[in-house]
Design a protein around this motif. Structure first.
Motif, PDB file in Angstrom:
ATOM      1  N   LEU A  12       0.823  -1.208   0.000  1.00  0.00           N
ATOM      2  CA  LEU A  12       0.000   0.000   0.000  1.00  0.00           C
ATOM      3  C   LEU A  12       0.858   1.258   0.000  1.00  0.00           C
ATOM      4  O   LEU A  12       0.586   2.209  -0.739  1.00  0.00           O
ATOM      5  N   SER A  16       0.903   3.946  -2.968  1.00  0.00           N
ATOM      6  CA  SER A  16       0.515   5.334  -2.710  1.00  0.00           C
ATOM      7  C   SER A  16       1.600   6.305  -3.157  1.00  0.00           C
ATOM      8  O   SER A  16       1.319   7.336  -3.786  1.00  0.00           O
ATOM      9  N   LEU A  36      -4.159   0.389  -9.377  1.00  0.00           N
ATOM     10  CA  LEU A  36      -5.129   0.051  -8.331  1.00  0.00           C
ATOM     11  C   LEU A  36      -5.903  -1.216  -8.699  1.00  0.00           C
ATOM     12  O   LEU A  36      -6.159  -2.075  -7.853  1.00  0.00           O
ATOM     13  N   CYS A  81     -12.568   5.031  -4.119  1.00  0.00           N
ATOM     14  CA  CYS A  81     -11.211   5.538  -4.353  1.00  0.00           C
ATOM     15  C   CYS A  81     -11.263   6.766  -5.265  1.00  0.00           C
ATOM     16  O   CYS A  81     -12.075   6.818  -6.195  1.00  0.00           O
ATOM     17  N   THR A 100      -5.278   4.589  -1.935  1.00  0.00           N
ATOM     18  CA  THR A 100      -4.730   3.384  -1.313  1.00  0.00           C
ATOM     19  C   THR A 100      -5.386   3.059   0.029  1.00  0.00           C
ATOM     20  O   THR A 100      -5.408   1.896   0.426  1.00  0.00           O
TER      21      THR A 100
END
Length: 401
Positions: A12, A16, A36, A81, A100
């Motif tokens: 993650l 990010s 993603l 998201c 994230t």
């Protein structure tokens, strides 16, 4: 859930920071959408739909659980998201953290829910992670709502980076009005009387709106710019334009203010002899509808994880606007503001300082805590007796206000 998030923590953080290092503007988020989607496929979601709602850089990962086959079987919980950046300042709104924390929450929730399916008597439900492009002015969620992407969702959630913790802070609705004034060109020195000055009309409108600001409610906002003022100083401008944003937490007052700004445009055109054409320059964003039961559930978890207070603040001073407000008008939704700045820093949204915070150690720590808190909240909604009913009742109650 904590262990599930810990197992993907490195992934993650790397993802990010990768999104942060490669900022993409609204509707151009091809890399972020691909990264993603790939992460979700690797972490519990066998199928990730792309270009849902007709938007190239959107996605939707769905996971039916405990025998879920249709909306009549049980609720659908969506984690949202965002991943578009700003021109010039990159991820100065921290959407890499939104992306994230949302994907991480969905992956952790999926891992726990899949493991629990072996236990008899589990209630059927569906988990979704929905990637929404172009929050920064493009209204991706508005377009996806119109396309039916959120039609069968029962509860939605996301977080937004900020310089303090607040589980709820009003999001203002926003109308964006663009005005084009047309006059007649002429030589500004030899024959100015033969021209009709479109810039005069824009200036007249700007001044009228400035005076209107004195008469609006403290919770409302009007702000604008002149987008075109002419081509040369020795030519009476035959075309000039401006754009105004009108914001309020009250839908009726939002529409009332928009009409008053339009009246300023008509008056300016009449006074100067110009014509005016008006259009909404981007999709309108609606105010956020509060949901106490859902907000309190998230608040409980984030405060436990961070040891910091995350209160609800109802004063709209300092509030912004987002297309998640449109989602909140059709289904129970939360949008907590989460602190990514270090210490007493009050780095402002859309500043270079805030962009730095979005890639900081504190930003990454907040992202992990928010992924955990959202996963716990989603599981509570499904498994806590009576919670979903209370969430739905709160939604109906606020619909009547």
């Amino acid at each position: 859930v904590v262990q599930a998030v810990k197992s993907i923590e490195t992934q993650l953080k790397e993802l990010s920071l990768k999104i942060h290092a490669h900022p993409e503007l609204r509707f151009q988020e091809k890399n972020a959408s691909e990264w993603l989607s790939s992460f979700l496929k690797e972490n519990g979601f066998p199928v990730v739909e792309r270009a849902v709602g007709g938007l190239e850089t959107s996605f939707r990962a769905s996971l039916p659980l405990n025998g879920w086959t249709s909306v009549s079987d049980g609720p659908t919980i969506a984690i949202i998201c965002e991943y578009d950046a700003l021109p010039g300042v990159g991820h100065a709104c921290g959407h890499n953290i939104i992306a994230t924390s949302g994907a991480g929450a969905a992956a952790a929730c999926a891992a726990v829910a899949i493991a629990a399916q072996s236990n008899p008597g589990g209630a059927p439900w569906r988990l979704q992670c929905i990637g929404t492009p172009a929050e920064e002015g493009g209204g991706g969620k508005v377009l996806m709502i119109k396309a039916g992407v959120f039609q069968d969702v029962d509860v939605a959630m996301m977080v937004h980076p900020f310089n303090e913790w607040t589980t709820y802070r009003p999001l203002l609705g926003i109308h964006r009005l663009a005005c084009d004034f047309r006059g007649k060109a002429s030589h500004a020195s030899s024959e100015p009387w033969a021209g009709v000055n479109a810039l005069d009309a824009v200036v007249q409108m700007y001044n009228s709106v400035s005076m209107l600001r004195q008469q609006i409610k403290p919770s409302a906002r009007i702000h604008g710019i002149i987008t075109k003022g002419g081509d040369a100083a020795n030519i009476i401008p035959e075309f000039a334009s401006c754009e105004f944003y009108v914001r309020s937490e009250d839908l009726d007052y939002l529409d009332e203010m928009l009409n008053r700004v339009k009246q300023c445009a008509h008056a300016a055109a009449l006074a100067t002899g110009c014509t005016v054409e008006m259009r909404m320059s981007n999709p309108s964003y609606l105010p956020q509808k509060h949901n106490p039961a859902l907000a309190e559930t998230f608040q409980k978890h984030i405060e436990s994880l961070t040891g910091e207070q995350c209160p609800c603040i109802f004063d709209p001073t300092g509030s912004a606007s987002s297309d998640v407000g449109n989602v909140s008008q059709i289904l129970p939704t939360i949008h907590p503001w989460v602190k990514i700045t270090a210490g007493d820093s009050k780095a402002a949204l859309h500043s270079r300082e805030f962009a730095e915070a979005a890639a900081s150690d504190r930003g990454m720590e907040t992202m992990i805590n928010c992924a955990t808190a959202m996963a716990l909240t989603a599981l509570d909604v499904v498994h806590t007796d009576g919670l979903l009913d209370r969430i739905k009742k709160d939604f109906e109650a606020y619909s009547k206000k």
